[in-house]
Design an enzyme around this catalytic site. Structure first.
Site, PDB file in Angstrom:
ATOM      1  CG  ASP A  11      -9.454  -6.454  -6.395  1.00 44.58           C
ATOM      2  OD1 ASP A  11     -10.347  -6.157  -5.583  1.00 44.58           O
ATOM      3  OD2 ASP A  11      -9.672  -7.060  -7.467  1.00 44.58           O
ATOM      4  CE  LYS A  14      -9.539   1.438  -5.319  1.00 46.59           C
ATOM      5  NZ  LYS A  14      -9.185   0.121  -5.915  1.00 46.59           N
ATOM      6  N   GLY A  38     -14.860  -2.943  -2.512  1.00 47.50           N
ATOM      7  CA  GLY A  38     -14.435  -3.638  -1.315  1.00 47.50           C
ATOM      8  C   GLY A  38     -13.043  -3.226  -0.911  1.00 47.50           C
ATOM      9  CG  HIS A  39     -11.722   0.416  -0.511  1.00 50.96           C
ATOM     10  ND1 HIS A  39     -11.903   1.782  -0.546  1.00 50.96           N
ATOM     11  CD2 HIS A  39     -11.643   0.021  -1.795  1.00 50.96           C
ATOM     12  CE1 HIS A  39     -11.942   2.186  -1.809  1.00 50.96           C
ATOM     13  NE2 HIS A  39     -11.784   1.128  -2.577  1.00 50.96           N
ATOM     14  CD  GLN A 223     -16.053  -0.020  -8.492  1.00 52.81           C
ATOM     15  OE1 GLN A 223     -16.352   1.167  -8.619  1.00 52.81           O
ATOM     16  NE2 GLN A 223     -16.615  -0.781  -7.598  1.00 52.81           N
ATOM     17  CB  THR A 238     -17.264  -0.389 -12.662  1.00 54.35           C
ATOM     18  OG1 THR A 238     -18.259  -0.354 -11.630  1.00 54.35           O
ATOM     19  CG2 THR A 238     -16.625   0.987 -12.821  1.00 54.35           C
ATOM     20  N   GLY A 301     -15.043 -12.742  -2.857  1.00 54.18           N
ATOM     21  CA  GLY A 301     -14.318 -13.963  -2.562  1.00 54.18           C
ATOM     22  C   GLY A 301     -13.850 -14.710  -3.795  1.00 54.18           C
ATOM     23  N   GLY A 412       3.902  -5.077   2.938  1.00 52.32           N
ATOM     24  CA  GLY A 412       3.172  -6.176   3.556  1.00 52.32           C
ATOM     25  C   GLY A 412       1.721  -5.798   3.766  1.00 52.32           C
TER      26      GLY A 412
END
Length: 422
Positions: A11, A14, A38-39, A223, A238, A301, A412
């Site tokens: 997270d 990337k 999840g990118h 990951q 992982t 989430g 940002g």
């Protein structure tokens, strides 16, 4: 070949960085993991999360590769492709996305096995995403799985059915309430048919031929280093190799071909799921960072655990990956704080000190260095010279301690909100 990988527990941002620089490459190649990744990418004011698809998919003329080291859930992939086309109707992923025929399938019972193991006290609970990724890699190692190239074999359905029936019997005997086997079987084979519209080939040959022709490759990791199956915080890791060496094995490219290795890290730390987290903040500051940084899993989430930057762990990740440039994200999230902390070392129970953490100590006391905080409107900062002096000091401290340059700084969440520092 250049490599982009995470240096913490995932997270780190990337996807945004890859999306930004992938236009400079001919090929973007995913080398590990599956739909547990999840990118998140923002384009034209909209945000989408890519799970299996390389982040170069939005770049015209960039060929995207899903490499041998990955595992593919065809049902999840089909959904991802359909969502991608809704997000941007101009994209034609079937024309610029290819698969390794040696990559392995994630079968529908593998998700059920993940759930069963997470809920069964006989197994170690680690907080998996329950996407069946570990089951796929396990069966790969056991030589009991099917690969993408097998979908063209006349006995493919028979081989898959044998695995599904075996898993179903095991889960049923374990007392798990199960969906209809026929329903998940039908959904799986329908998705496999959908997959056949894409090019499935020997991607090792394709990639090495491309390099010999002078083409450029960006290898995209999912990951992060501290979640690596060998070098991460085991067992809370992982199931694949997330390091730079994993890019070579996952794509079939020699280490001699590596040029730049971009390591992505946040200005603080986050972690999802169980596992050691020495600098974790369990107070109002941790909640403030979580809320301000929108620290919730892009794939699941789930709220992320938050903590101060862990320099011993980061130094270790830089070392084992041979990182050449640091890409720092989320410094804007810390804006407005009077001071910020960096864990410089751990004090162990025997009184000794650890400054590079190969195995994060369970009962160690993190020793913090406090630096002056910064306050700035990052939305208007377009050049590194305009950064607050306090943030410049923060970056300089990291460069000295890690012995690598900070090549990029994210200012940002927007795609263009990133500064090239060097």
């Amino acid at each position: 070949m250049d490599i982009v990988l995470g240096l913490q527990w995932g997270d780190e941002g990337k996807g945004k960085f890859i999306d930004l620089i992938s236009e400079n490459y001919d090929i973007a190649a995913r080398f590990n993991g599956g739909s547990n990744a999840g990118h998140s990418i923002e384009r034209n004011g909209k945000r989408i999360t890519l799970k299996m698809i390389p982040s170069g998919i939005f770049m015209q003329g960039v060929q995207n590769v899903i490499g041998t080291g990955t595992v593919l859930d065809p049902v999840s992939f089909k959904t991802e492709i359909l969502n991608l086309k809704k997000f941007d109707g101009t994209l034609q992923p079937e024309k610029n996305l290819i698969f390794s025929k040696k990559a392995h399938f994630v079968l529908p019972t593998y998700k059920l096995l993940d759930i069963f193991m997470e809920e069964n006290p006989a197994y170690t609970t680690i907080g998996t995403t329950k996407n069946g990724i570990a089951q796929a890699y396990s069966n790969k190692i056991l030589r009991q799985n099917v690969r993408i190239g097998d979908m063209y074999s006349p006995d493919f359905q028979e081989r898959v059915d044998r695995i599904l029936e075996r898993d179903y019997q095991f889960l049923s005997d374990g007392g798990m309430e199960l969906p209809s086997l026929e329903s998940i079987r039908e959904e799986f084979f329908d998705a496999v048919e959908f997959l056949k519209q894409f090019n499935c080939t020997e991607t090792e040959l394709f990639l090495n031929k491309s390099l010999s022709e002078g083409k450029t490759i960006l290898a995209e990791g999912s990951q992060a280093a501290l979640l690596d199956i060998d070098h991460g915080t085991y067992p809370y890791v992982t199931s694949s190799s997330t390091t730079a060496s994993g890019a070579c094995s996952g794509l079939g490219i020699s280490p001699k071909k590596i040029a730049e290795i971009y390591g992505i890290a946040k200005a603080y730390c986050t972690r999802v799921g169980n596992g050691i987290f020495p600098t974790e903040l369990l107070d109002e500051m941790g909640e403030e960072i979580r809320t301000k940084g929108n620290e919730f899993g892009s794939n699941t989430g789930r709220p992320r655990r938050t903590g101060w930057l862990d320099l011993p762990a980061l130094r270790y990740a830089v070392m084992i990956n041979g990182v050449t440039q640091l890409v720092l994200t989320k410094a804007d999230v810390l804006s407005g704080l009077k001071s910020v902390a960096i864990c410089t070392h751990y004090e162990l129970e025997d009184g000794s000190v650890e400054t590079t953490a190969g195995t994060l100590p369970e009962n160690a006391k993190p020793i913090f260095k406090w630096l002056d905080g910064w306050n700035a409107d990052f939305a208007v900062i377009k050049e590194s010279s305009a950064l607050p002096e306090e943030l410049k000091d923060f970056l300089s401290f990291l460069e000295t301690e890690l012995e690598i340059p900070v090549g990029y700084l994210s200012t940002g969440p927007g795609r263009e909100q990133i500064l090239k520092m060097k």
